[in-house]
Design a protein around this motif. Structure first.
Motif, PDB file in Angstrom:
ATOM      1  N   VAL A  25      90.490 -51.951  22.723  1.00 33.75           N
ATOM      2  CA  VAL A  25      89.983 -53.281  22.409  1.00 33.75           C
ATOM      3  C   VAL A  25      90.262 -54.171  23.619  1.00 33.75           C
ATOM      4  CG1 VAL A  25      90.205 -55.261  20.864  1.00 33.75           C
ATOM      5  CG2 VAL A  25      90.455 -52.943  19.958  1.00 33.75           C
ATOM      6  N   HIS A  26      89.273 -54.969  23.981  1.00 40.34           N
ATOM      7  CA  HIS A  26      89.396 -55.918  25.078  1.00 40.34           C
ATOM      8  C   HIS A  26      89.159 -57.308  24.491  1.00 40.34           C
ATOM      9  CE1 HIS A  26      88.987 -52.231  27.317  1.00 40.34           C
ATOM     10  NE2 HIS A  26      87.779 -52.062  26.809  1.00 40.34           N
ATOM     11  N   ILE A  27      90.064 -58.238  24.756  1.00 40.49           N
ATOM     12  CA  ILE A  27      89.987 -59.577  24.181  1.00 40.49           C
ATOM     13  C   ILE A  27      90.025 -60.617  25.289  1.00 40.49           C
ATOM     14  CG2 ILE A  27      91.138 -61.266  22.687  1.00 40.49           C
ATOM     15  CD1 ILE A  27      92.367 -58.877  21.165  1.00 40.49           C
ATOM     16  N   ALA A  28      89.079 -61.557  25.235  1.00 38.65           N
ATOM     17  CA  ALA A  28      89.065 -62.705  26.148  1.00 38.65           C
ATOM     18  C   ALA A  28      88.991 -63.963  25.299  1.00 38.65           C
ATOM     19  CB  ALA A  28      87.866 -62.631  27.087  1.00 38.65           C
ATOM     20  N   TYR A  29      89.697 -65.001  25.723  1.00 33.54           N
ATOM     21  CA  TYR A  29      89.628 -66.266  24.999  1.00 33.54           C
ATOM     22  C   TYR A  29      89.858 -67.430  25.949  1.00 33.54           C
ATOM     23  CZ  TYR A  29      94.757 -66.037  24.925  1.00 33.54           C
ATOM     24  OH  TYR A  29      96.078 -65.963  25.282  1.00 33.54           O
ATOM     25  N   ILE A  30      89.306 -68.570  25.582  1.00 35.50           N
ATOM     26  CA  ILE A  30      89.510 -69.808  26.330  1.00 35.50           C
ATOM     27  C   ILE A  30      90.462 -70.648  25.501  1.00 35.50           C
ATOM     28  CG2 ILE A  30      88.445 -71.891  27.263  1.00 35.50           C
ATOM     29  CD1 ILE A  30      85.803 -70.268  27.365  1.00 35.50           C
ATOM     30  N   PRO A  31      91.702 -70.816  25.949  1.00 38.76           N
ATOM     31  CA  PRO A  31      92.660 -71.598  25.164  1.00 38.76           C
ATOM     32  C   PRO A  31      92.119 -73.000  24.890  1.00 38.76           C
ATOM     33  CG  PRO A  31      93.777 -70.457  26.950  1.00 38.76           C
ATOM     34  CD  PRO A  31      92.305 -70.295  27.175  1.00 38.76           C
ATOM     35  N   ALA A  32      92.321 -73.491  23.682  1.00 41.03           N
ATOM     36  CA  ALA A  32      91.807 -74.807  23.284  1.00 41.03           C
ATOM     37  C   ALA A  32      92.326 -75.903  24.204  1.00 41.03           C
ATOM     38  CB  ALA A  32      92.172 -75.100  21.834  1.00 41.03           C
ATOM     39  N   ALA A  33      93.589 -75.823  24.590  1.00 41.34           N
ATOM     40  CA  ALA A  33      94.176 -76.842  25.467  1.00 41.34           C
ATOM     41  C   ALA A  33      93.461 -76.867  26.817  1.00 41.34           C
ATOM     42  CB  ALA A  33      95.662 -76.588  25.662  1.00 41.34           C
ATOM     43  N   ALA A  34      93.113 -75.708  27.329  1.00 35.60           N
ATOM     44  CA  ALA A  34      92.420 -75.637  28.614  1.00 35.60           C
ATOM     45  C   ALA A  34      91.018 -76.219  28.509  1.00 35.60           C
ATOM     46  CB  ALA A  34      92.353 -74.190  29.102  1.00 35.60           C
ATOM     47  N   ALA A  35      90.318 -75.892  27.432  1.00 35.32           N
ATOM     48  CA  ALA A  35      88.959 -76.394  27.257  1.00 35.32           C
ATOM     49  C   ALA A  35      88.951 -77.910  27.086  1.00 35.32           C
ATOM     50  CB  ALA A  35      88.305 -75.721  26.056  1.00 35.32           C
ATOM     51  N   ALA A  36      89.896 -78.423  26.299  1.00 35.01           N
ATOM     52  CA  ALA A  36      89.959 -79.873  26.077  1.00 35.01           C
ATOM     53  C   ALA A  36      90.313 -80.611  27.365  1.00 35.01           C
ATOM     54  CB  ALA A  36      90.991 -80.190  24.995  1.00 35.01           C
ATOM     55  N   GLU A  63      81.979 -52.416  13.484  1.00 34.93           N
ATOM     56  CA  GLU A  63      81.355 -53.728  13.639  1.00 34.93           C
ATOM     57  C   GLU A  63      82.178 -54.825  12.947  1.00 34.93           C
ATOM     58  OE1 GLU A  63      78.395 -50.478  13.980  1.00 34.93           O
ATOM     59  OE2 GLU A  63      79.902 -50.981  12.484  1.00 34.93           O
ATOM     60  N   ARG A  64      82.623 -54.556  11.734  1.00 31.86           N
ATOM     61  CA  ARG A  64      83.432 -55.551  11.006  1.00 31.86           C
ATOM     62  C   ARG A  64      84.808 -55.698  11.648  1.00 31.86           C
ATOM     63  NH1 ARG A  64      83.728 -53.570   5.930  1.00 31.86           N
ATOM     64  NH2 ARG A  64      85.773 -52.712   6.310  1.00 31.86           N
ATOM     65  N   LEU A  65      85.386 -54.598  12.076  1.00 34.40           N
ATOM     66  CA  LEU A  65      86.677 -54.618  12.761  1.00 34.40           C
ATOM     67  C   LEU A  65      86.628 -55.538  13.982  1.00 34.40           C
ATOM     68  CD1 LEU A  65      89.536 -53.220  13.347  1.00 34.40           C
ATOM     69  CD2 LEU A  65      88.217 -51.724  14.816  1.00 34.40           C
ATOM     70  N   THR A  66      85.575 -55.421  14.771  1.00 27.26           N
ATOM     71  CA  THR A  66      85.430 -56.243  15.977  1.00 27.26           C
ATOM     72  C   THR A  66      85.375 -57.720  15.616  1.00 27.26           C
ATOM     73  OG1 THR A  66      84.204 -54.416  16.994  1.00 27.26           O
ATOM     74  CG2 THR A  66      84.021 -56.580  18.043  1.00 27.26           C
ATOM     75  N   ARG A  67      84.571 -58.060  14.629  1.00 29.70           N
ATOM     76  CA  ARG A  67      84.434 -59.463  14.197  1.00 29.70           C
ATOM     77  C   ARG A  67      85.752 -59.985  13.612  1.00 29.70           C
ATOM     78  NH1 ARG A  67      81.212 -63.875  14.713  1.00 29.70           N
ATOM     79  NH2 ARG A  67      81.194 -65.095  12.831  1.00 29.70           N
ATOM     80  N   ASP A  68      86.424 -59.174  12.794  1.00 29.76           N
ATOM     81  CA  ASP A  68      87.687 -59.604  12.178  1.00 29.76           C
ATOM     82  C   ASP A  68      88.764 -59.871  13.229  1.00 29.76           C
ATOM     83  OD1 ASP A  68      86.515 -59.427   9.694  1.00 29.76           O
ATOM     84  OD2 ASP A  68      87.562 -57.583   9.110  1.00 29.76           O
ATOM     85  N   ILE A  69      88.832 -59.042  14.258  1.00 30.03           N
ATOM     86  CA  ILE A  69      89.801 -59.265  15.331  1.00 30.03           C
ATOM     87  C   ILE A  69      89.493 -60.583  16.038  1.00 30.03           C
ATOM     88  CG2 ILE A  69      90.599 -58.441  17.585  1.00 30.03           C
ATOM     89  CD1 ILE A  69      90.284 -55.569  16.462  1.00 30.03           C
ATOM     90  N   ALA A  70      88.220 -60.827  16.324  1.00 30.95           N
ATOM     91  CA  ALA A  70      87.834 -62.079  16.983  1.00 30.95           C
ATOM     92  C   ALA A  70      88.224 -63.290  16.138  1.00 30.95           C
ATOM     93  CB  ALA A  70      86.329 -62.084  17.267  1.00 30.95           C
ATOM     94  N   LEU A  71      87.983 -63.229  14.842  1.00 26.97           N
ATOM     95  CA  LEU A  71      88.332 -64.339  13.957  1.00 26.97           C
ATOM     96  C   LEU A  71      89.842 -64.570  13.931  1.00 26.97           C
ATOM     97  CD1 LEU A  71      85.846 -63.647  11.033  1.00 26.97           C
ATOM     98  CD2 LEU A  71      85.822 -65.630  12.573  1.00 26.97           C
ATOM     99  N   ASP A  72      90.628 -63.487  13.888  1.00 25.64           N
ATOM    100  CA  ASP A  72      92.088 -63.632  13.871  1.00 25.64           C
ATOM    101  C   ASP A  72      92.622 -64.200  15.189  1.00 25.64           C
ATOM    102  OD1 ASP A  72      92.602 -62.953  11.293  1.00 25.64           O
ATOM    103  OD2 ASP A  72      93.758 -61.143  11.767  1.00 25.64           O
ATOM    104  N   VAL A  73      92.041 -63.790  16.308  1.00 26.63           N
ATOM    105  CA  VAL A  73      92.473 -64.332  17.600  1.00 26.63           C
ATOM    106  C   VAL A  73      92.148 -65.822  17.650  1.00 26.63           C
ATOM    107  CG1 VAL A  73      92.070 -64.280  20.098  1.00 26.63           C
ATOM    108  CG2 VAL A  73      92.372 -62.145  18.838  1.00 26.63           C
ATOM    109  N   GLN A  74      90.989 -66.196  17.144  1.00 25.10           N
ATOM    110  CA  GLN A  74      90.635 -67.617  17.140  1.00 25.10           C
ATOM    111  C   GLN A  74      91.591 -68.416  16.254  1.00 25.10           C
ATOM    112  OE1 GLN A  74      86.641 -68.837  15.813  1.00 25.10           O
ATOM    113  NE2 GLN A  74      86.590 -70.107  17.655  1.00 25.10           N
ATOM    114  N   ARG A  75      91.949 -67.869  15.100  1.00 23.86           N
ATOM    115  CA  ARG A  75      92.919 -68.546  14.222  1.00 23.86           C
ATOM    116  C   ARG A  75      94.293 -68.654  14.879  1.00 23.86           C
ATOM    117  NH1 ARG A  75      91.177 -64.733  10.185  1.00 23.86           N
ATOM    118  NH2 ARG A  75      89.270 -65.569   9.302  1.00 23.86           N
TER     119      ARG A  75
END
Length: 140
Positions: A38-49, A88-100
């Motif tokens: 699994v590869h995960i990328a995210y833009i931290p909320a603090a950085a975006a703001a 497919e669901r696993l991928t989406r669920d991981i993305a949702l948890d990382v966002q939370r």
């Protein structure tokens, strides 16, 4: 760690990325294992703001955004691998948890896995993989 901190200080508006988090789970349709990375990328909320607030001020020094430790991201992947899954669901669920977990402005997850259920049935050749991705927020 020191190099990562220096990079954060240089550009706090960047995305964070962790690659090759291990995944092992069972296919919910065939009850056979599939495994991969699994590869995960995210833009931290603090950085975006901070980047949006100072978009016109190129000379403003912005504070670095916090990065989740790899172990936290690995635990999210492992937790989702403990139940029967479809990729497919696993991928989406991981993305949702990382966002939370991060409050990230954007999350992107890519999963590459080899499915024994497809290999055993002759649908895929040994060594082949299936790739799925999910994008949320700024990446969507």
């Amino acid at each position: 760690a020191a190099a990562a901190a220096a990079a954060a200080a240089a550009d706090p508006r960047r995305m964070e990325m962790e690659r090759d988090l291990e995944l092992a789970t069972l296919c919910e349709h065939h009850l056979l294992p599939f495994h991969g990375a699994v590869h995960i990328a995210y833009i931290p909320a603090a950085a975006a703001a901070a980047a949006a607030k100072h978009a016109d001020d190129a000379d403003v020094a912005l504070p670095p955004a916090p990065q989740l430790p790899r172990s936290v991201l690995q635990s999210i992947v492992t937790r989702h691998g403990r139940r029967f899954q479809v990729q497919e669901r696993l991928t989406r669920d991981i993305a949702l948890d990382v966002q939370r977990a991060t409050g990230a402005a954007g999350v992107m997850v890519a999963v590459r896995a080899s499915h024994l259920c497809m290999i055993a049935r002759g649908v895929e050749k040994p060594g082949s993989t299936t790739c799925t991705s999910a994008s949320l927020g700024a990446f969507a």
